[in-house]
Design a protein around this motif. Sequence first.
Motif, mmCIF file in Angstrom:
data_model
loop_
_atom_site.group_PDB
_atom_site.id
_atom_site.type_symbol
_atom_site.label_atom_id
_atom_site.label_comp_id
_atom_site.label_asym_id
_atom_site.label_seq_id
_atom_site.Cartn_x
_atom_site.Cartn_y
_atom_site.Cartn_z
ATOM 1 N N MET A 1 -37.124 29.079 -42.935
ATOM 2 C CA MET A 1 -36.246 30.067 -43.562
ATOM 3 C C MET A 1 -35.019 30.275 -42.681
ATOM 4 O O MET A 1 -35.124 30.743 -41.547
ATOM 5 N N MET A 2 -33.857 29.949 -43.229
ATOM 6 C CA MET A 2 -32.598 29.981 -42.484
ATOM 7 C C MET A 2 -31.708 31.068 -43.068
ATOM 8 O O MET A 2 -31.012 30.875 -44.069
ATOM 9 N N GLY A 3 -31.761 32.252 -42.468
ATOM 10 C CA GLY A 3 -31.016 33.396 -42.985
ATOM 11 C C GLY A 3 -29.714 33.605 -42.241
ATOM 12 O O GLY A 3 -29.659 33.463 -41.012
ATOM 13 N N PHE A 4 -28.660 33.994 -42.989
ATOM 14 C CA PHE A 4 -27.344 34.179 -42.373
ATOM 15 C C PHE A 4 -26.704 35.494 -42.800
ATOM 16 O O PHE A 4 -26.463 35.739 -43.976
ATOM 17 N N GLU A 5 -26.458 36.331 -41.788
ATOM 18 C CA GLU A 5 -25.716 37.568 -41.976
ATOM 19 C C GLU A 5 -24.223 37.292 -41.802
ATOM 20 O O GLU A 5 -23.826 36.289 -41.212
ATOM 21 N N ALA A 6 -23.394 38.208 -42.293
ATOM 22 C CA ALA A 6 -21.969 38.153 -41.985
ATOM 23 C C ALA A 6 -21.773 38.678 -40.559
ATOM 24 O O ALA A 6 -22.453 39.614 -40.131
ATOM 25 N N GLU A 7 -20.878 38.047 -39.838
ATOM 26 C CA GLU A 7 -20.677 38.368 -38.419
ATOM 27 C C GLU A 7 -20.413 39.853 -38.175
ATOM 28 O O GLU A 7 -20.919 40.447 -37.218
ATOM 29 N N GLY A 8 -19.637 40.476 -39.061
ATOM 30 C CA GLY A 8 -19.311 41.892 -38.879
ATOM 31 C C GLY A 8 -20.396 42.840 -39.329
ATOM 32 O O GLY A 8 -20.252 44.061 -39.218
ATOM 33 N N GLY B 1 -25.319 47.495 -42.511
ATOM 34 C CA GLY B 1 -25.467 47.592 -41.060
ATOM 35 C C GLY B 1 -26.870 47.893 -40.574
ATOM 36 O O GLY B 1 -27.139 47.816 -39.366
ATOM 37 N N ASN B 2 -27.769 48.257 -41.500
ATOM 38 C CA ASN B 2 -29.139 48.585 -41.098
ATOM 39 C C ASN B 2 -30.096 48.126 -42.193
ATOM 40 O O ASN B 2 -30.548 48.915 -43.014
ATOM 41 N N PRO B 3 -30.418 46.825 -42.244
ATOM 42 C CA PRO B 3 -31.200 46.258 -43.348
ATOM 43 C C PRO B 3 -32.541 46.950 -43.561
ATOM 44 O O PRO B 3 -33.314 47.135 -42.617
ATOM 45 N N ALA B 4 -32.815 47.307 -44.805
ATOM 46 C CA ALA B 4 -34.061 48.005 -45.121
ATOM 47 C C ALA B 4 -35.276 47.117 -44.903
ATOM 48 O O ALA B 4 -36.354 47.597 -44.552
ATOM 49 N N SER B 5 -35.114 45.810 -45.112
ATOM 50 C CA SER B 5 -36.245 44.872 -44.954
ATOM 51 C C SER B 5 -36.120 44.067 -43.658
ATOM 52 O O SER B 5 -36.479 42.883 -43.617
ATOM 53 N N TRP B 6 -35.623 44.689 -42.622
ATOM 54 C CA TRP B 6 -35.419 44.054 -41.321
ATOM 55 C C TRP B 6 -36.689 43.364 -40.833
ATOM 56 O O TRP B 6 -36.676 42.184 -40.447
ATOM 57 N N LYS B 7 -37.801 44.116 -40.825
ATOM 58 C CA LYS B 7 -39.057 43.566 -40.303
ATOM 59 C C LYS B 7 -39.524 42.368 -41.124
ATOM 60 O O LYS B 7 -40.028 41.380 -40.576
ATOM 61 N N GLY B 8 -39.348 42.434 -42.448
ATOM 62 C CA GLY B 8 -39.755 41.327 -43.292
ATOM 63 C C GLY B 8 -38.945 40.075 -43.018
ATOM 64 O O GLY B 8 -39.469 38.956 -43.025
ATOM 65 N N ALA B 9 -37.642 40.269 -42.762
ATOM 66 C CA ALA B 9 -36.774 39.129 -42.468
ATOM 67 C C ALA B 9 -37.149 38.468 -41.153
ATOM 68 O O ALA B 9 -37.202 37.233 -41.055
ATOM 69 N N VAL B 10 -37.418 39.270 -40.157
ATOM 70 C CA VAL B 10 -37.816 38.731 -38.849
ATOM 71 C C VAL B 10 -39.154 38.003 -38.950
ATOM 72 O O VAL B 10 -39.337 36.931 -38.369
ATOM 73 N N ALA B 11 -40.068 38.561 -39.734
ATOM 74 C CA ALA B 11 -41.363 37.895 -39.935
ATOM 75 C C ALA B 11 -41.179 36.556 -40.640
ATOM 76 O O ALA B 11 -41.803 35.555 -40.266
ATOM 77 N N ALA B 12 -40.302 36.513 -41.654
ATOM 78 C CA ALA B 12 -40.032 35.259 -42.368
ATOM 79 C C ALA B 12 -39.467 34.214 -41.421
ATOM 80 O O ALA B 12 -39.861 33.038 -41.451
ATOM 81 N N ARG B 13 -38.546 34.636 -40.580
ATOM 82 C CA ARG B 13 -37.963 33.720 -39.588
ATOM 83 C C ARG B 13 -39.020 33.195 -38.632
ATOM 84 O O ARG B 13 -39.138 31.970 -38.430
ATOM 85 N N ASP B 14 -39.783 34.094 -38.061
ATOM 86 C CA ASP B 14 -40.726 33.706 -37.011
ATOM 87 C C ASP B 14 -41.899 32.898 -37.563
ATOM 88 O O ASP B 14 -42.318 31.899 -36.965
ATOM 89 N N GLU B 15 -42.427 33.307 -38.705
ATOM 90 C CA GLU B 15 -43.580 32.621 -39.278
ATOM 91 C C GLU B 15 -43.220 31.229 -39.807
ATOM 92 O O GLU B 15 -44.057 30.326 -39.821
ATOM 93 N N SER B 16 -41.959 31.070 -40.227
ATOM 94 C CA SER B 16 -41.542 29.787 -40.800
ATOM 95 C C SER B 16 -40.945 28.835 -39.775
ATOM 96 O O SER B 16 -40.731 27.657 -40.066
ATOM 97 N N GLY B 17 -40.652 29.347 -38.562
ATOM 98 C CA GLY B 17 -39.983 28.528 -37.560
ATOM 99 C C GLY B 17 -38.500 28.358 -37.844
ATOM 100 O O GLY B 17 -37.877 27.386 -37.397
ATOM 101 N N GLY B 18 -37.926 29.314 -38.589
ATOM 102 C CA GLY B 18 -36.517 29.250 -38.955
ATOM 103 C C GLY B 18 -35.626 30.034 -38.023
ATOM 104 O O GLY B 18 -35.973 30.277 -36.861
ATOM 105 N N VAL B 19 -34.462 30.443 -38.536
ATOM 106 C CA VAL B 19 -33.510 31.204 -37.724
ATOM 107 C C VAL B 19 -32.875 32.297 -38.583
ATOM 108 O O VAL B 19 -32.849 32.212 -39.804
ATOM 109 N N ILE B 20 -32.381 33.331 -37.916
ATOM 110 C CA ILE B 20 -31.440 34.263 -38.526
ATOM 111 C C ILE B 20 -30.222 34.276 -37.626
ATOM 112 O O ILE B 20 -30.313 34.595 -36.440
ATOM 113 N N ASP B 21 -29.097 33.880 -38.175
ATOM 114 C CA ASP B 21 -27.855 33.763 -37.412
ATOM 115 C C ASP B 21 -26.750 34.435 -38.221
ATOM 116 O O ASP B 21 -27.002 35.015 -39.279
ATOM 117 N N SER B 22 -25.529 34.345 -37.725
ATOM 118 C CA SER B 22 -24.404 34.945 -38.440
ATOM 119 C C SER B 22 -23.307 33.919 -38.663
ATOM 120 O O SER B 22 -23.229 32.903 -37.961
#
Length: 349
Positions: free
Chosen positions: A212-219, A242-263
């Motif tokens: 899972m390769m998630g991308f936020e906007a830099e700002g 600025g404060n994602p409601a599903s923050w924990k879910g996104a981090v879990a998706a990244r970590d469990e899938s071996g993906g990244v969250i970048d900007s």
Amino acid sequence: MPCLLEKYRDFLPVTPQTPIITIGEADTPLVRSRRLEREIGCGELYFKLEGCNPTGSFKDRGMVVAVAKAVEAKNSAIICASTGNTSASAAAFGAVCSLTVFVVVPKGNIALGKLAQALVYGARILAIDGNFDKALEIVRAITQKHPITLVNSLNPHRIEGQKTAAFEIVDVLGDAPDYLFIPVGNAGNITAYWKGFVHYKQAGKALNTPKMMGFEAEGSAAIVRGKAIADPETIASAIRIGNPASWKGAVAARDESGGVIDSVSDDEILDAYKILGTQEGVFGEPASAASVAGLIKQRNNGTDFSNKRVVCVITGTGLKDPDTAIKSAMPPTELPADLETVERLVLQG
């Protein structure tokens, strides 16, 4: 073709009391790239065109479930905070079900295409002097006090509906892709896709799950920075959070899938936005282009996608934000109504 609540009812919280409603949501195209696939060097590259949903974004998948469950619970009103797409979807499904719909938006920070939708569908629009995160804080407090259903992605039924996009990808490809690139704003969608891929694998309908390769906007890159951002800024209004409601879910998706969250920067988003239009014939709203911008960034940073199957989620139609389209494109050439003049320019190319 059965509607979403019928087609995937075994994977959804559908009971005999759940009303089966639809406005034609889901079953969106998975279109293969021809030009960008070669330039990036992917084995296969596809675009999941969620802008083909009836209100023009992926939100319809989750909203049909959330609203059906609100009706099942005999609630007569729903409410959401929105930067645009959620408001349009909530208002449309609310209209179908004769619900009162309240939408709290940041004043002056909602694209006109999205505001127009919510107004036409009959929602009550409440514009506040504050950003999306403040709007969400307000609607959460209201639903804790009153029998009004919150239909933001904090509502677990929203995630349940949105996960069906992952099912569709597997249904078309025969298995999960190697990589799934997706924009990240409030982070419900990356959470939902991961849940869908995992559920399908557990059910024996897929052999693998993607990175899972998630991308936020830099700002607005709160997850990347590891802290909430008080005043998020980006041209991509749908992910200006600025404060994602599903923050924990996104981090879990990244970590469990071996993906990244970048900007990705606004410039990278706009470059991808133009590439999608001019090279692939895909008109997504700016936030949608964050997925493709992320793919290009990963390639430029040395990731090898050869022999890999990649899907980029295009979360909403470009008609949601016509102002950005007009500002970023070459203006029309103005000419006299003269055959020779027009002909000369046409022949010049």
